[in-house]
Design a protein around this motif. Structure first.
Motif, mmCIF file in Angstrom:
data_model
loop_
_atom_site.group_PDB
_atom_site.id
_atom_site.type_symbol
_atom_site.label_atom_id
_atom_site.label_comp_id
_atom_site.label_asym_id
_atom_site.label_seq_id
_atom_site.Cartn_x
_atom_site.Cartn_y
_atom_site.Cartn_z
ATOM 1 N N PRO A 286 -38.206 18.886 15.924
ATOM 2 C CA PRO A 286 -36.911 19.015 15.138
ATOM 3 C C PRO A 286 -37.302 18.916 13.514
ATOM 4 C CG PRO A 286 -36.648 17.093 16.317
ATOM 5 C CD PRO A 286 -37.961 17.685 16.754
ATOM 6 N N VAL B 136 -31.605 17.532 20.704
ATOM 7 C CA VAL B 136 -32.006 16.269 20.315
ATOM 8 C C VAL B 136 -31.015 15.243 20.481
ATOM 9 C CG1 VAL B 136 -33.613 17.196 18.437
ATOM 10 C CG2 VAL B 136 -31.273 16.868 17.826
ATOM 11 N N GLN B 137 -31.302 14.069 20.360
ATOM 12 C CA GLN B 137 -30.336 12.829 20.477
ATOM 13 C C GLN B 137 -30.003 12.582 19.180
ATOM 14 O OE1 GLN B 137 -30.376 10.101 23.134
ATOM 15 N NE2 GLN B 137 -30.436 11.697 24.642
ATOM 16 N N VAL B 138 -30.587 12.902 18.200
ATOM 17 C CA VAL B 138 -29.998 12.372 16.851
ATOM 18 C C VAL B 138 -30.151 13.545 15.730
ATOM 19 C CG1 VAL B 138 -30.676 10.824 14.971
ATOM 20 C CG2 VAL B 138 -31.184 9.968 17.092
ATOM 21 N N ARG C 244 -30.247 15.684 12.026
ATOM 22 C CA ARG C 244 -31.240 15.856 11.210
ATOM 23 C C ARG C 244 -30.391 16.493 9.781
ATOM 24 N NH1 ARG C 244 -33.937 13.946 14.746
ATOM 25 N NH2 ARG C 244 -36.123 13.996 15.015
ATOM 26 N N PHE D 247 -27.572 3.535 3.189
ATOM 27 C CA PHE D 247 -27.790 2.859 4.415
ATOM 28 C C PHE D 247 -26.484 1.987 4.779
ATOM 29 C CE2 PHE D 247 -29.926 -0.062 6.870
ATOM 30 C CZ PHE D 247 -31.100 0.231 7.386
ATOM 31 N N ILE E 242 -28.277 6.843 6.774
ATOM 32 C CA ILE E 242 -29.431 7.343 6.962
ATOM 33 C C ILE E 242 -30.083 6.038 7.575
ATOM 34 C CG2 ILE E 242 -29.629 8.469 4.748
ATOM 35 C CD1 ILE E 242 -30.760 5.826 3.473
ATOM 36 N N ASP E 243 -31.576 6.370 8.149
ATOM 37 C CA ASP E 243 -32.372 5.218 8.598
ATOM 38 C C ASP E 243 -33.619 5.369 7.985
ATOM 39 O OD1 ASP E 243 -33.749 7.318 9.809
ATOM 40 O OD2 ASP E 243 -33.053 6.807 11.858
ATOM 41 N N ASP F 156 -33.105 11.705 9.482
ATOM 42 C CA ASP F 156 -32.389 11.572 10.674
ATOM 43 C C ASP F 156 -31.038 10.891 10.448
ATOM 44 O OD1 ASP F 156 -34.969 12.100 11.726
ATOM 45 O OD2 ASP F 156 -35.016 10.473 12.992
ATOM 46 N N ARG G 233 -27.824 -0.953 13.629
ATOM 47 C CA ARG G 233 -27.189 0.821 13.736
ATOM 48 C C ARG G 233 -28.552 1.484 13.602
ATOM 49 N NH1 ARG G 233 -27.962 4.629 10.581
ATOM 50 N NH2 ARG G 233 -27.966 3.160 8.949
ATOM 51 N N SER G 234 -29.302 1.087 12.625
ATOM 52 C CA SER G 234 -30.786 1.810 12.166
ATOM 53 C C SER G 234 -31.488 1.674 13.374
ATOM 54 C CB SER G 234 -31.280 1.461 10.900
ATOM 55 O OG SER G 234 -32.253 1.925 10.669
ATOM 56 N N GLN H 125 -30.686 3.786 16.467
ATOM 57 C CA GLN H 125 -31.204 5.073 16.124
ATOM 58 C C GLN H 125 -32.588 5.464 16.159
ATOM 59 O OE1 GLN H 125 -28.578 6.757 13.020
ATOM 60 N NE2 GLN H 125 -30.357 8.001 12.291
ATOM 61 N N LYS H 126 -33.322 4.535 15.878
ATOM 62 C CA LYS H 126 -34.666 4.487 15.935
ATOM 63 C C LYS H 126 -35.372 4.554 17.570
ATOM 64 C CE LYS H 126 -38.852 1.761 14.174
ATOM 65 N NZ LYS H 126 -38.990 0.807 13.503
ATOM 66 N N GLN I 9 -33.386 5.505 19.957
ATOM 67 C CA GLN I 9 -32.773 6.910 20.217
ATOM 68 C C GLN I 9 -33.730 8.143 20.102
ATOM 69 O OE1 GLN I 9 -28.755 7.269 19.049
ATOM 70 N NE2 GLN I 9 -28.188 8.652 20.823
ATOM 71 N N SER I 10 -34.011 8.060 18.977
ATOM 72 C CA SER I 10 -34.939 9.168 18.146
ATOM 73 C C SER I 10 -36.221 9.493 19.077
ATOM 74 C CB SER I 10 -34.877 9.227 16.969
ATOM 75 O OG SER I 10 -35.788 8.238 16.606
ATOM 76 N N TYR J 73 -36.727 10.095 21.937
ATOM 77 C CA TYR J 73 -36.461 11.096 22.801
ATOM 78 C C TYR J 73 -36.917 12.425 22.273
ATOM 79 C CZ TYR J 73 -33.572 14.580 25.583
ATOM 80 O OH TYR J 73 -33.130 15.777 26.457
ATOM 81 N N ASP J 74 -36.646 12.456 20.770
ATOM 82 C CA ASP J 74 -36.859 13.896 20.080
ATOM 83 C C ASP J 74 -38.357 14.087 19.744
ATOM 84 O OD1 ASP J 74 -34.247 13.878 19.979
ATOM 85 O OD2 ASP J 74 -34.006 13.209 18.179
#
Lengths: 433, 420
Positions: A150, A254-256, A258, A301, A306-307, A328, B135-136, B139-140, B142-143, B145-146
């Motif tokens: 992605p 995708v799960q997250v 962009r 943040f 964002i992460d 992401d 939260r961050s 997401q990490k 979860q991702s 999977y990508d």
């Protein structure tokens, strides 16, 4: 052989331009077991339309030829060149970018055998119909791997949004269908046009002895004959200043999500110190607005937009240049709006002098860290050199920058109304974990 | 490398003038287990968010910028069934700067502040920062999977090592993450500080005595003694090969195969196994690269690597979904060829040259020197980085065949594309 000494960095660079036009740079580094060599030609994926050597009419080759050629250089009559490097205990590789193709090796058991192999295989094309056909399956898998990525999709999606017709919008490896159109004749034509020693740079860094190595290179080159050099004729795309599309969204499994925001450079023909100044200024402006110590980063943040994948950069080559900012995110559109908001308020309120001084120090530290890496030095030096910049000017140019220089870039480059595109990826409905 | 125990921290100092920076790496190692798994994975980013002395991210990052852009990274990795939390700081060496600043001292101070003086209010990490980082982190998780290669690796470990520590994902579990509070995380932090094996590396142009004194002055983990070593359970070899196929929307399928080698870092045949792996799939001259990629054009990458502290070998290849049977069969054939000694003395020498080059290259970076040494510390052996080269020099073809003979195929994980 000329020498240049850089006192503050405690480095000495040796250079020579050979009779056939090849430029050679050697940078010995004490304490390293490894020598790293990179042999680069100024030929990349954007050089898709040109007048071939000896020809009169422009040709357009299938997308992905420069990259295909890079793959096929590793094969000669005796088979695979990788094997020869590994017998010497060296490891070899290559890459193709928008503007360059580079062949490299690293070795910890002396530079001389592997250097001979590097110079000889890159200067000896050998393509047959059968070997060209066989490579197509391999490159097809390489392209498919990127299709599932992605971040790659997002980046090329953004380039396609920013550029109307410039070839930077085309994938470097081409497409599965374009590579099946590539023939051995295409490869020979590209090779003969772009691999003349006068278009190439050789850089060696690390455990290298300058006198004997330069002598070896000279002798290797004198034993070969090349036609007289001709500057390849390339065609610059007729690319408008402003972006092609302002916003593009795409669905992917995708799960997250962009989000990637780009600012297209209005004047992509700067060279030399001008370009270096531009690049460093733009990177500093980005740091000030979005770096980890900025209010902008803290607010993105804490709002959950964002992460830790959040990043930004500015880069420019002849004919194109851009800033990118992205992450992401579960809220691509909100992130796009928030980034624009941060830029607008910086443009209204100006940049802080204290942060500027701090971030200059950060950049200097980054550069010193990068000077530990033979790979960084060799690749960046070559890239800078091909854009008429000097890698070892980075610290002096950084030190000479003023807040005024940065403010100019902030107002002119980050033009929200005409120069900005955003590319967003949303998860497809059907995706489950 | 000089090693000494300082304030219950095993400290290793390597004085080298090769680099323009000084690298500090702090490792906290505990057993990989479900208890505190997710807490340990979340801690590095929480610690970076602020300390007692630098209470916010902006204070921490601003201080790093003042240290000429010292780079800070916190991370958590799996080494076999060890869970390792790492804090790494790299700062410029002051001799390359125009102004005089005691960068080493400030770097040690900063590392100490990050590790031993977290930003704690009323026995808990601050709730607002915790929510942001949870939260961050979610997401990490979860991702993963990508990123299909990472996803397939994670799934292979889960399927192959079901019931073993190694099956646990390094980033932890989403459902555990939701339960974490500021107070529970602080409890987990205190357990980590009291139980972890701590190793602190400093590599650069530094004076060992002065560096040792700085560490003694600034670094005070809240514990009295060095903790004892924990034991890891042994696991049986499989009776049958397990095959797991899953489907996603993909252009390229991922074939990941897990093997048990029966040999871990520290065992006498470990370096012979490294040679066997390199010849099988660890380098561009390997049997996998030559046969799967060059001869059959099935893949862009086809490689194998060792999980040294767990005794596993993992093969990874990106292929077309329809080519599963063909690729799986070729990979089996190539492993059989290694086991049966179907390679020449020249192949052995080529493999040795490639591996020795890789190790020397690793030794050319500060991070690499730390990595090599930390393998030994993790396995509890005395091997130095330079001993690796001697060990490789003496491996014979027979040693490689013997090491390869114990490799057993355990699980095939295939992530395939949908039929279109």
């Amino acid at each position: 052989m000329e020498t240049m000494h850089f006192e503050q960095l405690q480095e000495t660079l040796y250079k020579e331009k050979l009779d056939n036009g090849l430029e050679v740079f050697l940078l010995p580094k004490e304490g390293f077991q490894k020598a790293f060599a990179v042999f680069t030609t100024k030929y990349g994926s954007v050089d898709d339309r040109f007048i071939p050597i000896g020809g009169t009419e422009p040709v357009q080759l299938p997308d992905g030829v420069a990259h295909f050629l890079e793959h096929k250089m590793f094969e000669d009559e005796d088979g695979d060149v990788f094997q020869e490097f590994s017998r010497q205990g060296a490891s070899a590789n290559a890459f193709t970018s928008f503007t360059r193709t580079a062949y490299l090796f690293s070795s910890t058991s002396g530079v001389s055998n592997s250097l001979e192999t590097l110079l000889n295989f890159v200067q000896k094309p050998y393509f047959t119909d059968a070997t060209v056909e066989k490579e197509k399956g391999i490159i097809e898998q390489e392209i498919n791997m990127y299709q599932d990525n992605p971040d790659w999709q997002n980046f090329f999606g953004l380039l396609k949004a920013m550029y109307h017709r410039h070839p930077v919008r085309t994938d470097i490896a081409g497409t599965v269908s374009s590579i099946y159109d590539i023939s051995k004749e295409d490869l020979y034509m590209a090779y003969e046009t772009f691999y003349h020693p006068a278009s190439m740079v050789l850089f060696i860094v690390g455990a290298v002895e300058p006198e004997s190595t330069m002598k070896q290179i000279r002798e290797n080159q004198q034993a070969k004959t090349f036609p007289d050099p001709e500057e390849p004729v390339r065609f610059q795309a007729d690319e408008p200043e402003e972006v092609f599309e302002k916003s593009v969204t795409m669905a992917m499994p995708v799960q997250v999500g962009r989000c990637l925001i780009g600012f297209k450079e209005k004047n992509p023909f700067r060279r030399g110190r001008d370009l270096l100044k531009r690049e460093l200024s733009a990177q500093l402006v980005l740091e000030m607005m979005f770096g980890q110590s900025s209010d902008g980063y803290a607010s993105l943040f804490s709002r959950g937009l964002i992460d830790e994948t959040f990043s930004f950069d500015y880069t420019a080559e002849e004919g194109f240049g851009f800033s990118v900012i992205g992450s992401d995110t579960t809220s691509p559109q909100e992130l796009d709006d928030a980034v624009s908001g941060i830029i607008q308020s910086a443009q209204r309120e100006g940049l802080s002098e204290a942060a500027f001084e701090r971030l200059k120090k950060k950049k200097i530290g980054f550069f010193l860290r990068a000077m530990n890496s033979p790979e960084f030095i060799a690749n960046q030096f070559t890239r800078y050199h091909m854009n008429e910049m000097q890698l070892f000017d980075v610290i002096p140019v950084l030190e000479s920058l003023t807040l005024h220089d940065l403010d100019e870039v902030l107002q002119e480059h980050f033009d929200l109304s005409r120069q900005k595109s955003v590319h967003m990826i949303y998860p497809e409905e059907s995706v489950t974990s | 490398m000089q090693t000494m125990d300082i304030n219950t921290i095993r400290t290793h100092i390597e004085q080298l003038d090769t680099f323009k920076t000084t690298t500090l790496v702090f490792q906290l190692r505990t057993r990989l287990e479900r208890k505190d798994l997710t807490e340990k994975a979340l801690l590095p980013s929480m610690l970076e968010r602020g300390t007692k002395h630098f209470p916010s991210r902006q204070h921490v990052q601003g201080a790093l910028e003042e240290l000429y852009g010292a780079s800070l990274s916190g991370d958590v990795v799996k080494k076999g069934e060890h869970h390792v939390v790492t804090i790494k700081l790299e700062a410029a060496n002051e001799k390359f700067l125009q102004e005089e600043v005691p960068l080493l001292e400030r770097a040690v101070q900063m590392t100490a502040s990050l590790l031993f003086y977290p930003n704690i209010q009323d026995g808990a990490f601050p709730e607002d920062i915790l929510q942001e980082e949870k939260r961050s982190h979610a997401q990490k998780i979860q991702s993963v999977y990508d990123d299909k290669m990472r996803f397939a690796n994670k799934r292979l470990a889960e399927e192959m090592c079901d019931g073993e520590g190694y099956a646990l994902p390094v980033l932890g579990m989403k459902e555990d993450l939701e339960q974490i509070t500021g107070a529970s995380l602080y409890d987990a932090y205190q357990r980590l500080i009291s139980e972890a094996q701590m190793d602190f590396y400093v590599v650069g142009d530094v004076d060992p005595k002065e560096t040792g004194a700085l560490i003694e002055h600034y670094m005070h983990p809240d514990r009295e003694h060095m903790p004892g070593e924990y034991q890891l359970p042994a696991h049986e070899k499989p009776a049958d090969v397990k095959v797991v196929k899953e489907t996603q929307q993909l252009k390229q399928a991922k074939l990941h195969i897990g093997y048990r080698t029966g040999i871990s870092f520290g065992d006498s045949d470990y370096f012979a196994l490294q040679m066997a792996n390199s010849l099988f799939g660890g380098a561009p001259h390997s049997k996998l690269f030559v046969n799967v990629r060059e001869k059959e054009s099935l893949a862009y990458y086809a490689a194998s690597r060792l999980e040294s502290h767990k005794g596993l070998m993992i093969v990874m290849a990106g292929i077309d979904t329809k080519k599963f049977d063909q690729a799986d069969a070729i990979i089996d054939e190539q492993l059989d060829a290694v086991k049966q000694g179907d390679f020449t003395e020249a192949d052995v020498e080529q493999t040795r040259a490639v591996l020795m080059n890789q190790i020397r290259e690793t030794m050319d970076t500060a991070r690499g020197l730390v990595e090599l040494d930390y393998h030994s510390k993790t396995a509890g052996t005395k091997l130095q980085a330079s001993d690796w080269l001697d060990a490789l020099a003496s491996v014979t073809k027979e040693d490689m065949i013997r090491a390869a003979s114990g490799i057993t195929k355990d699980t095939v994980y295939f992530l395939q594309g949908e039929e279109s």
